[in-house]
Design an enzyme around this catalytic site. Structure first.
Site, mmCIF file in Angstrom:
data_model
loop_
_atom_site.group_PDB
_atom_site.id
_atom_site.type_symbol
_atom_site.label_atom_id
_atom_site.label_comp_id
_atom_site.label_asym_id
_atom_site.label_seq_id
_atom_site.Cartn_x
_atom_site.Cartn_y
_atom_site.Cartn_z
ATOM 1 N N ASN A 148 -24.607 -8.260 -7.406
ATOM 2 C CA ASN A 148 -25.452 -7.581 -5.669
ATOM 3 C C ASN A 148 -26.654 -6.447 -6.124
ATOM 4 O O ASN A 148 -26.999 -6.011 -5.558
ATOM 5 C CB ASN A 148 -24.469 -6.062 -6.210
ATOM 6 N N GLU B 19 -19.693 -6.857 5.013
ATOM 7 C CA GLU B 19 -19.389 -6.403 5.823
ATOM 8 C C GLU B 19 -19.473 -6.494 6.798
ATOM 9 O O GLU B 19 -21.104 -6.868 6.928
ATOM 10 C CB GLU B 19 -19.449 -4.994 5.759
ATOM 11 N N CYS C 75 -20.552 -1.199 -1.209
ATOM 12 C CA CYS C 75 -20.666 -2.402 -2.348
ATOM 13 C C CYS C 75 -22.403 -1.586 -2.858
ATOM 14 O O CYS C 75 -22.390 -1.308 -4.694
ATOM 15 C CB CYS C 75 -20.313 -3.351 -2.334
ATOM 16 N N GLN D 80 -35.966 -8.259 4.547
ATOM 17 C CA GLN D 80 -36.160 -7.713 5.709
ATOM 18 C C GLN D 80 -36.502 -5.775 5.630
ATOM 19 O O GLN D 80 -35.166 -5.304 4.756
ATOM 20 C CB GLN D 80 -34.991 -6.981 6.446
ATOM 21 N N LYS E 260 -1.115 3.172 7.088
ATOM 22 C CA LYS E 260 -1.707 2.118 7.524
ATOM 23 C C LYS E 260 -0.546 1.111 7.763
ATOM 24 O O LYS E 260 -1.272 0.025 8.072
ATOM 25 C CB LYS E 260 -2.312 2.015 5.794
ATOM 26 N N PHE F 226 -32.570 -10.675 2.692
ATOM 27 C CA PHE F 226 -32.384 -10.048 2.199
ATOM 28 C C PHE F 226 -33.865 -9.254 1.780
ATOM 29 O O PHE F 226 -34.535 -8.748 0.728
ATOM 30 C CB PHE F 226 -31.640 -9.076 1.183
ATOM 31 N N ASP G 226 1.034 -1.231 0.355
ATOM 32 C CA ASP G 226 0.494 -0.132 0.132
ATOM 33 C C ASP G 226 0.844 1.243 0.001
ATOM 34 O O ASP G 226 1.719 1.100 0.781
ATOM 35 C CB ASP G 226 -1.468 -0.005 1.381
#
Length: 431
Positions: free
Chosen positions: A208, A155, A260, A251, A35, A249, A30
């Site tokens: 997605n 996540e 994303c 809810q 980081k 998915f 990186d």
């Protein structure tokens, strides 16, 4: 094989961990020295349950190294994963500047055959662009392959998804690349899709976008449920038992956010437009999601009247629990609108931080949920953190100025909250 990971953000750090856990020698590269120094100490620069412990484990064992030295790292590794960010540009297209920089660095510093693997989410056709960027930057015409290996991480659940994936997708035209990637993933037992690069790239976007569609569909359905006096959660339970639909998915709530879904749906729509295809369903998915927060805010206005000078406790800032990611978080939209209407906002999130921006300077960022509730005219729950469900709401009630509770995630038991004397409203559950 030694593996180089370019980019040590959410995807890069998780990818580095999973290959180290599988027994490979891994280096993370990186340009952000801060980081890299944290990672060398086994510490993450973002919140993801369980990941920091595994990073630290492999740093201690020496299996996982981190560096800022592009030249040495690229020269010494034959397998190079690109895991840099691909944020949305203002026009909705993916910004590929970091992908291009990584490709050019690889081309410039390569000293022999390299297998370059794109883990970042990139538009369809990017694998071909990466090839051309590498070729243009080469000092000598070394051979290389470019493959697509999209990630499917949630996540808050990244460790589980990385170590026990539900599928591995490989997009490549090279038998050599296929063989090397099969060797890298030899310890994984899940379905494989080995296909063309463009197909692999589209699988990620299509996945997605479909999940985002399920969310927006349920959010629209919740509005109808309110009118019909039907509980959307019960509807979702009945739908989810159908194996063709499944329970995930379904809810209803304030909508999706994060790094994303918003950018991936937008990029897929833009890709379609470039090819003169109009994805009308996804246009509506984005529209519904963009304004879903306003549906709950309208309920608050109906109860409270004008929001000016009202004390509003906002519980939760992250777009979902178990992460500190606030990108496209519905809570931010909620807070912005409350501030524009001159409400007084008190905010608490266990992990996520409010952006340092003058617009938010009047928001009182609290150290606990109880502090946020002090003298509140209403509570708006935006993130379903477990701690909010475990709070003793009966004891908390005297802290409020008015016991009004607007549940943006349908987290609480409506009957129980009303039994304690709260005015309670969720999204499609008020019956």
């Amino acid at each position: 094989m030694n593996i180089l990971i370019i980019g040590t953000g959410y995807v890069g750090a998780t990818t580095a961990m999973v290959f180290a856990e599988s027994g490979w020698q891994v280096t993370g590269l990186d340009i952000d020295a801060g980081k890299i120094e944290r990672l060398r100490q086994g510490r993450l620069h973002f919140h993801e349950p369980g990941l920091e412990e595994l990073i630290a484990k492999h740093v201690r064992s020496g299996r996982l190294l981190f560096t800022t030295d592009k030249k040495t790292a690229i020269a010494e590794h034959d397998v190079i994963y690109i895991c840099v960010g691909t944020p949305s540009r203002p026009d909705g297209n993916a910004d590929l500047r970091y992908i291009q920089q990584a490709a050019e660095d690889i081309g410039f510093f390569m000293n022999g055959y390299k297998l370059v693997v794109t883990k970042s989410t990139v538009p369809v056709g990017t694998q071909e662009q990466i090839k051309s960027w590498i070729e243009a930057a080469q000092q000598q015409p070394y051979r290389f392959d470019v493959a697509s290996n999209p990630e499917f991480l949630r996540e808050g659940k990244a460790v589980e998804d990385a170590l026990r994936p539900d599928r591995i997708v490989i997009g490549t035209d090279s038998a050599r690349a296929t063989e090397q990637l099969q060797l890298l993933y030899k310890s994984f037992h899940c379905p494989w899709i080995i296909t063309k690069p463009r197909t692999a790239e589209l699988i990620k976007y299509a996945s997605n976008a479909f999940l985002a569609t399920k969310i927006s569909y349920m959010n629209e359905l919740a509005r109808l449920c309110d009118e019909l006096e039907v509980n959307v959660n019960e509807v979702a339970d009945g739908m989810g038992l159908d194996p063709r639909i499944g329970p995930s998915f379904l809810q209803a709530g304030l909508g999706y956010g994060g790094s994303c879904f918003p950018k991936d749906v937008s990029e897929l729509v833009m890709t379609a437009r470039k090819h003169e295809v109009h994805l009308r369903i996804l246009d509506q998915v984005m529209d519904v999601n963009r304004m879903q927060f306003a549906y709950l805010l309208d309920k608050a206005r109906t109860r409270l009247g004008e929001l000016k000078d009202k004390n509003i406790a906002v519980l939760g800032l992250a777009f979902k629990p178990d992460t500190d990611d606030i990108r496209e978080a519905p809570a931010l939209r909620m807070i912005r609108e409350l501030l524009l209407e001159q409400a007084r906002v008190r905010l608490f999130d266990p992990v996520a931080k409010l952006p340092a921006h003058p617009f938010y300077e009047t928001v009182a960022v609290c150290a606990s949920a109880e502090e946020a509730l002090l003298n509140a005219d209403a509570v708006i729950l935006c993130t379903e953190w477990t701690a909010f469900g475990q709070l003793n709401w009966e004891n908390a009630k005297p802290l409020l100025g008015q016991p009004n509770f607007f549940d943006g995630r349908n987290m609480m038991d409506a009957q129980r909250m009303r039994g304690m004397g709260y005015y309670y409203q969720g999204i499609g559950t008020d019956h």
